[in-house]
Design a protein around this motif. Structure first.
Motif, mmCIF file in Angstrom:
data_model
loop_
_atom_site.group_PDB
_atom_site.id
_atom_site.type_symbol
_atom_site.label_atom_id
_atom_site.label_comp_id
_atom_site.label_asym_id
_atom_site.label_seq_id
_atom_site.Cartn_x
_atom_site.Cartn_y
_atom_site.Cartn_z
ATOM 1 N N ARG A 137 0.836 -1.205 0.000
ATOM 2 C CA ARG A 137 0.000 0.000 0.000
ATOM 3 C C ARG A 137 0.870 1.254 0.000
ATOM 4 N N LEU A 138 1.887 1.278 0.850
ATOM 5 C CA LEU A 138 2.760 2.451 0.927
ATOM 6 C C LEU A 138 3.581 2.619 -0.349
ATOM 7 N N GLU A 192 1.380 4.276 -2.884
ATOM 8 C CA GLU A 192 1.244 5.708 -2.594
ATOM 9 C C GLU A 192 2.508 6.475 -2.976
ATOM 10 N N ALA A 248 3.035 9.352 -5.889
ATOM 11 C CA ALA A 248 3.611 10.674 -5.615
ATOM 12 C C ALA A 248 4.838 10.925 -6.500
#
Length: 196
Positions: free
Chosen positions: A138-139, A142, A146
């Motif tokens: 998940r990170l 993200e 970005a």
């Protein structure tokens, strides 16, 4: 490492050097070749998903994940290859290295009187947070999102700067060749003394 004996031989294979490994990308446009005898091929052959980390050069700790763009490729000794065990994500470790670099961890630990190196002995004791695989995934998603937005913004800004430089040059050329009257460029009508 490449030496005169390894620059020729019967098992010449492409390999990656420190110069090929940039932050989050691996440049394969100019590959060097070195002799990798069969007994060394398993040890130095890359697999998709391997994380490559620069040991030295101008940016120790600089890293990228190998995605398998070249079917059979190897790496030289001046790079660290990190391979995931189990379901761990090497992409997560990449982002940990980015954070460490931004906090100047490797520069602080390096020898400032000579070129800084990130040796295996220095890299091995580093401690990074390792959440469960679902959280890592998940990170990573993200952070990748970005990073993509940041790259898109950098490309847009670069195009804008190029366009501004081009227009500036066109304006200078027009002024020098007399195609543009610089006396009226301020927006004032010189004969009437009022702003147009």
């Amino acid at each position: 490492m490449l030496n005169q004996d390894r620059a020729q031989g019967t098992h010449l294979r492409p390999y990656l050097r420190v110069a090929n490994v940039q932050w989050d990308q691996i440049d394969t446009t100019e590959l060097a070749y070195m002799d990798f005898p069969p007994e060394e091929q398993d040890r130095y052959r890359l697999r998709p998903g391997d994380l490559l980390v620069n040991e030295g050069g101008s940016w120790p700790g600089r890293a990228a994940v190998w995605n398998g763009e070249v079917p059979e490729i190897y790496y030289q000794k001046a790079l660290h290859r990190i391979r995931a065990r189990g379901q761990e994500r090497t992409r997560w470790l990449y982002y940990c290295l980015v954070a460490a670099e931004r906090m100047k961890v490797f520069q602080v630990q390096g020898n400032t009187s000579t070129m800084t190196h990130l040796t295996r002995e220095q890299l091995r004791p580093q401690r990074f947070p390792v959440p469960d695989v679902v959280t890592q995934s998940r990170l990573i998603a993200e952070l990748d999102g970005a990073a993509q937005r940041d790259s898109a913004m950098q490309r847009l800004l670069s195009r804008q700067l190029d366009l501004l430089a081009e227009r500036r040059q066109a304006l200078i050329t027009a002024a020098v060749t007399g195609q543009f009257d610089v006396t009226t460029a301020s927006g004032r009508n010189v004969t009437e003394g009022v702003t147009v």
